[in-house]
Design a protein around this motif. Structure first.
Motif, PDB file in Angstrom:
ATOM      1  N   LEU A 129      17.572  38.756  23.668  1.00 56.04           N
ATOM      2  CA  LEU A 129      17.752  40.237  22.761  1.00 56.04           C
ATOM      3  C   LEU A 129      16.958  39.573  21.341  1.00 56.04           C
ATOM      4  CD1 LEU A 129      21.448  40.737  23.367  1.00 56.04           C
ATOM      5  CD2 LEU A 129      19.589  42.229  24.208  1.00 56.04           C
ATOM      6  N   SER A 130      16.434  38.728  21.262  1.00 50.95           N
ATOM      7  CA  SER A 130      15.973  38.352  20.049  1.00 50.95           C
ATOM      8  C   SER A 130      14.413  38.720  19.762  1.00 50.95           C
ATOM      9  CB  SER A 130      15.693  36.740  19.760  1.00 50.95           C
ATOM     10  OG  SER A 130      15.000  36.185  20.730  1.00 50.95           O
ATOM     11  N   GLY A 131      13.724  39.250  20.832  1.00 48.72           N
ATOM     12  CA  GLY A 131      12.363  39.779  20.688  1.00 48.72           C
ATOM     13  C   GLY A 131      11.798  40.546  21.939  1.00 48.72           C
TER      14      GLY A 131
ATOM     15  N   SER B 111      39.282  32.607  25.374  1.00 50.30           N
ATOM     16  CA  SER B 111      38.219  33.759  25.936  1.00 50.30           C
ATOM     17  C   SER B 111      37.778  34.754  25.004  1.00 50.30           C
ATOM     18  CB  SER B 111      38.805  34.293  27.107  1.00 50.30           C
ATOM     19  OG  SER B 111      39.224  33.480  28.091  1.00 50.30           O
ATOM     20  N   ILE B 112      38.803  35.142  24.284  1.00 48.01           N
ATOM     21  CA  ILE B 112      38.341  36.136  23.059  1.00 48.01           C
ATOM     22  C   ILE B 112      37.483  35.420  21.846  1.00 48.01           C
ATOM     23  CG2 ILE B 112      39.408  37.788  21.500  1.00 48.01           C
ATOM     24  CD1 ILE B 112      41.889  37.861  23.450  1.00 48.01           C
ATOM     25  N   ILE B 113      37.826  34.545  21.676  1.00 49.49           N
ATOM     26  CA  ILE B 113      37.001  33.898  20.704  1.00 49.49           C
ATOM     27  C   ILE B 113      35.410  33.750  21.047  1.00 49.49           C
ATOM     28  CG2 ILE B 113      36.322  31.643  19.215  1.00 49.49           C
ATOM     29  CD1 ILE B 113      39.346  31.447  19.046  1.00 49.49           C
ATOM     30  N   ALA B 114      35.381  33.071  22.207  1.00 52.47           N
ATOM     31  CA  ALA B 114      34.107  32.850  22.959  1.00 52.47           C
ATOM     32  C   ALA B 114      33.447  34.473  23.085  1.00 52.47           C
ATOM     33  CB  ALA B 114      34.210  32.242  24.292  1.00 52.47           C
ATOM     34  N   LEU B 115      34.072  35.424  23.347  1.00 55.04           N
ATOM     35  CA  LEU B 115      33.504  36.827  23.600  1.00 55.04           C
ATOM     36  C   LEU B 115      33.055  37.229  21.950  1.00 55.04           C
ATOM     37  CD1 LEU B 115      32.804  39.321  25.230  1.00 55.04           C
ATOM     38  CD2 LEU B 115      35.100  39.747  24.698  1.00 55.04           C
ATOM     39  N   VAL B 116      34.094  37.203  21.115  1.00 47.67           N
ATOM     40  CA  VAL B 116      33.530  37.344  19.768  1.00 47.67           C
ATOM     41  C   VAL B 116      32.230  36.658  19.327  1.00 47.67           C
ATOM     42  CG1 VAL B 116      34.391  37.598  17.344  1.00 47.67           C
ATOM     43  CG2 VAL B 116      35.975  38.353  19.065  1.00 47.67           C
ATOM     44  N   VAL B 117      32.275  35.389  19.629  1.00 44.15           N
ATOM     45  CA  VAL B 117      30.993  34.587  19.122  1.00 44.15           C
ATOM     46  C   VAL B 117      29.661  35.174  19.755  1.00 44.15           C
ATOM     47  CG1 VAL B 117      29.937  32.395  19.058  1.00 44.15           C
ATOM     48  CG2 VAL B 117      32.612  32.654  18.102  1.00 44.15           C
ATOM     49  N   THR B 118      30.101  35.275  20.936  1.00 48.44           N
ATOM     50  CA  THR B 118      28.723  35.994  21.759  1.00 48.44           C
ATOM     51  C   THR B 118      28.335  37.221  21.371  1.00 48.44           C
ATOM     52  OG1 THR B 118      29.439  34.609  23.607  1.00 48.44           O
ATOM     53  CG2 THR B 118      27.975  36.276  23.911  1.00 48.44           C
ATOM     54  N   VAL B 119      29.127  38.360  21.178  1.00 49.40           N
ATOM     55  CA  VAL B 119      28.881  39.597  20.711  1.00 49.40           C
ATOM     56  C   VAL B 119      28.238  39.438  19.310  1.00 49.40           C
ATOM     57  CG1 VAL B 119      29.738  41.821  19.988  1.00 49.40           C
ATOM     58  CG2 VAL B 119      30.359  40.757  22.120  1.00 49.40           C
ATOM     59  N   ALA B 120      28.854  38.631  18.464  1.00 45.54           N
ATOM     60  CA  ALA B 120      28.391  38.268  16.935  1.00 45.54           C
ATOM     61  C   ALA B 120      27.038  37.850  17.074  1.00 45.54           C
ATOM     62  CB  ALA B 120      29.138  37.562  16.288  1.00 45.54           C
ATOM     63  N   ALA B 121      26.572  37.015  18.029  1.00 45.42           N
ATOM     64  CA  ALA B 121      25.442  36.253  18.260  1.00 45.42           C
ATOM     65  C   ALA B 121      24.170  37.354  18.772  1.00 45.42           C
ATOM     66  CB  ALA B 121      25.282  35.256  19.010  1.00 45.42           C
ATOM     67  N   MET B 122      24.893  38.152  19.575  1.00 45.19           N
ATOM     68  CA  MET B 122      24.150  39.204  20.115  1.00 45.19           C
ATOM     69  C   MET B 122      23.378  40.268  19.140  1.00 45.19           C
ATOM     70  SD  MET B 122      25.603  40.032  23.617  1.00 45.19           S
ATOM     71  CE  MET B 122      25.508  39.072  25.092  1.00 45.19           C
ATOM     72  N   THR B 123      24.370  40.631  18.274  1.00 43.60           N
ATOM     73  CA  THR B 123      24.357  41.538  17.169  1.00 43.60           C
ATOM     74  C   THR B 123      23.253  41.017  16.030  1.00 43.60           C
ATOM     75  OG1 THR B 123      26.571  42.446  17.516  1.00 43.60           O
ATOM     76  CG2 THR B 123      25.771  43.021  15.285  1.00 43.60           C
ATOM     77  N   PHE B 124      23.520  39.877  15.830  1.00 44.46           N
ATOM     78  CA  PHE B 124      22.740  39.215  14.813  1.00 44.46           C
ATOM     79  C   PHE B 124      21.294  39.165  15.156  1.00 44.46           C
ATOM     80  CE2 PHE B 124      20.467  35.484  13.160  1.00 44.46           C
ATOM     81  CZ  PHE B 124      20.539  35.627  12.013  1.00 44.46           C
ATOM     82  N   VAL B 125      20.855  38.886  16.310  1.00 41.42           N
ATOM     83  CA  VAL B 125      19.418  38.679  17.011  1.00 41.42           C
ATOM     84  C   VAL B 125      18.959  40.205  17.049  1.00 41.42           C
ATOM     85  CG1 VAL B 125      19.767  36.623  17.824  1.00 41.42           C
ATOM     86  CG2 VAL B 125      19.992  38.409  19.415  1.00 41.42           C
ATOM     87  N   VAL B 126      19.979  41.084  17.464  1.00 42.83           N
ATOM     88  CA  VAL B 126      19.224  42.476  17.633  1.00 42.83           C
ATOM     89  C   VAL B 126      19.093  43.179  15.937  1.00 42.83           C
ATOM     90  CG1 VAL B 126      19.825  44.783  18.219  1.00 42.83           C
ATOM     91  CG2 VAL B 126      20.153  42.953  19.832  1.00 42.83           C
TER      92      VAL B 126
ATOM     93  N   VAL C 187      18.756  41.512  13.203  1.00 43.59           N
ATOM     94  CA  VAL C 187      17.861  40.568  12.077  1.00 43.59           C
ATOM     95  C   VAL C 187      16.586  40.197  12.980  1.00 43.59           C
ATOM     96  CG1 VAL C 187      17.742  38.731  10.591  1.00 43.59           C
ATOM     97  CG2 VAL C 187      19.756  39.922  10.884  1.00 43.59           C
ATOM     98  N   ARG C 188      15.455  41.080  12.946  1.00 46.23           N
ATOM     99  CA  ARG C 188      14.266  40.686  13.578  1.00 46.23           C
ATOM    100  C   ARG C 188      13.286  39.762  13.020  1.00 46.23           C
ATOM    101  NH1 ARG C 188      14.243  42.087  19.163  1.00 46.23           N
ATOM    102  NH2 ARG C 188      15.536  43.615  19.371  1.00 46.23           N
ATOM    103  N   ASN C 189      13.370  39.593  11.885  1.00 45.97           N
ATOM    104  CA  ASN C 189      12.413  39.066  11.104  1.00 45.97           C
ATOM    105  C   ASN C 189      12.846  37.618  10.487  1.00 45.97           C
ATOM    106  OD1 ASN C 189      10.193  40.978  11.728  1.00 45.97           O
ATOM    107  ND2 ASN C 189      11.113  42.170   9.724  1.00 45.97           N
ATOM    108  N   GLU C 190      13.809  36.869  11.094  1.00 46.23           N
ATOM    109  CA  GLU C 190      14.281  35.744  10.505  1.00 46.23           C
ATOM    110  C   GLU C 190      13.392  34.667  11.236  1.00 46.23           C
ATOM    111  OE1 GLU C 190      16.452  35.185   8.309  1.00 46.23           O
ATOM    112  OE2 GLU C 190      16.647  37.455   7.966  1.00 46.23           O
ATOM    113  N   PRO C 191      13.485  33.734  10.521  1.00 42.22           N
ATOM    114  CA  PRO C 191      12.544  32.338  11.069  1.00 42.22           C
ATOM    115  C   PRO C 191      13.171  31.886  12.632  1.00 42.22           C
ATOM    116  CG  PRO C 191      13.541  31.958   8.981  1.00 42.22           C
ATOM    117  CD  PRO C 191      14.137  33.150   9.217  1.00 42.22           C
ATOM    118  N   ALA C 192      12.314  31.532  13.246  1.00 42.94           N
ATOM    119  CA  ALA C 192      12.621  30.977  14.619  1.00 42.94           C
ATOM    120  C   ALA C 192      14.034  29.860  14.635  1.00 42.94           C
ATOM    121  CB  ALA C 192      11.468  30.433  15.310  1.00 42.94           C
TER     122      ALA C 192
END
Length: 166
Positions: free
Chosen positions: A54-56, A101-116, A118-123
């Motif tokens: 999802l990052s690029g 399970s809920i914590i893992a789901l929240v972290v995964t969704v937060a990571a997905m949201t972040f990479v979608v 914030v497109r111009n962050e360093p690698a």
């Protein structure tokens, strides 16, 4: 035309024996909620692939690999264990493994949201987010399985020796 025959068994069903059979089946099902170590490792890698995908726009192959892999792994796990994360009672499996399970789901969704978003962050920042999502999934998978086993074992019929919550 319907038959008026009596389809009931010759002897009445013993309710205590029926409850014991149900408890034994529930205990066997609870014992099966134990994935091999590699399942959690593979799930973490596939979650990381989805987040990275999802990052690029050039990373679509990783997204496809992650999604297809997660679907295949989920179907395999359902065949082996017999429990699904998408059963008719929508979030029951997540609730069984709660809160892990809920914590893992929240972290995964937060990571997905972040990479979608914030497109111009360093690698390196994208890499940290991808790694965190994968590691959290790997680390919390066995803990969620253990919580699900305990919850299923605790849901045994009330009133029988060794079963139920009081």
């Amino acid at each position: 035309m319907e038959s008026q025959s009596d389809n009931s068994p010759a002897q009445p069903v013993d309710p205590v024996a029926a409850f014991q059979v149900a408890n034994d089946a529930q205990a066997r099902m609870a014992a099966r909620v134990r994935s091999p170590w590699w399942v959690h490792l593979l799930r973490g890698a596939l979650v990381a692939a989805v987040v990275f995908g999802l990052s690029g726009p050039d990373d679509t192959a990783w997204l496809l690999l992650g999604v297809v892999g997660l679907i295949s792994l989920s179907q395999w796990r359902v065949r082996v264990i017999g429990l699904t994360r998408s059963n008719p009672e929508r979030w029951k499996f997540l609730a069984l493994g709660a809160p892990w399970s809920i914590i893992a789901l929240v972290v995964t969704v937060a990571a997905m949201t972040f990479v979608v978003l914030v497109r111009n962050e360093p690698a390196w920042q994208i890499a940290v987010v991808v790694i965190v999502a994968g590691v959290v999934t790997v680390a919390l998978g066995p803990v969620a399985d253990a919580a699900a086993r305990r919850r299923l074992a605790g849901d045994l019929a009330v009133g029988l020796p060794g079963g139920g919550r009081r």
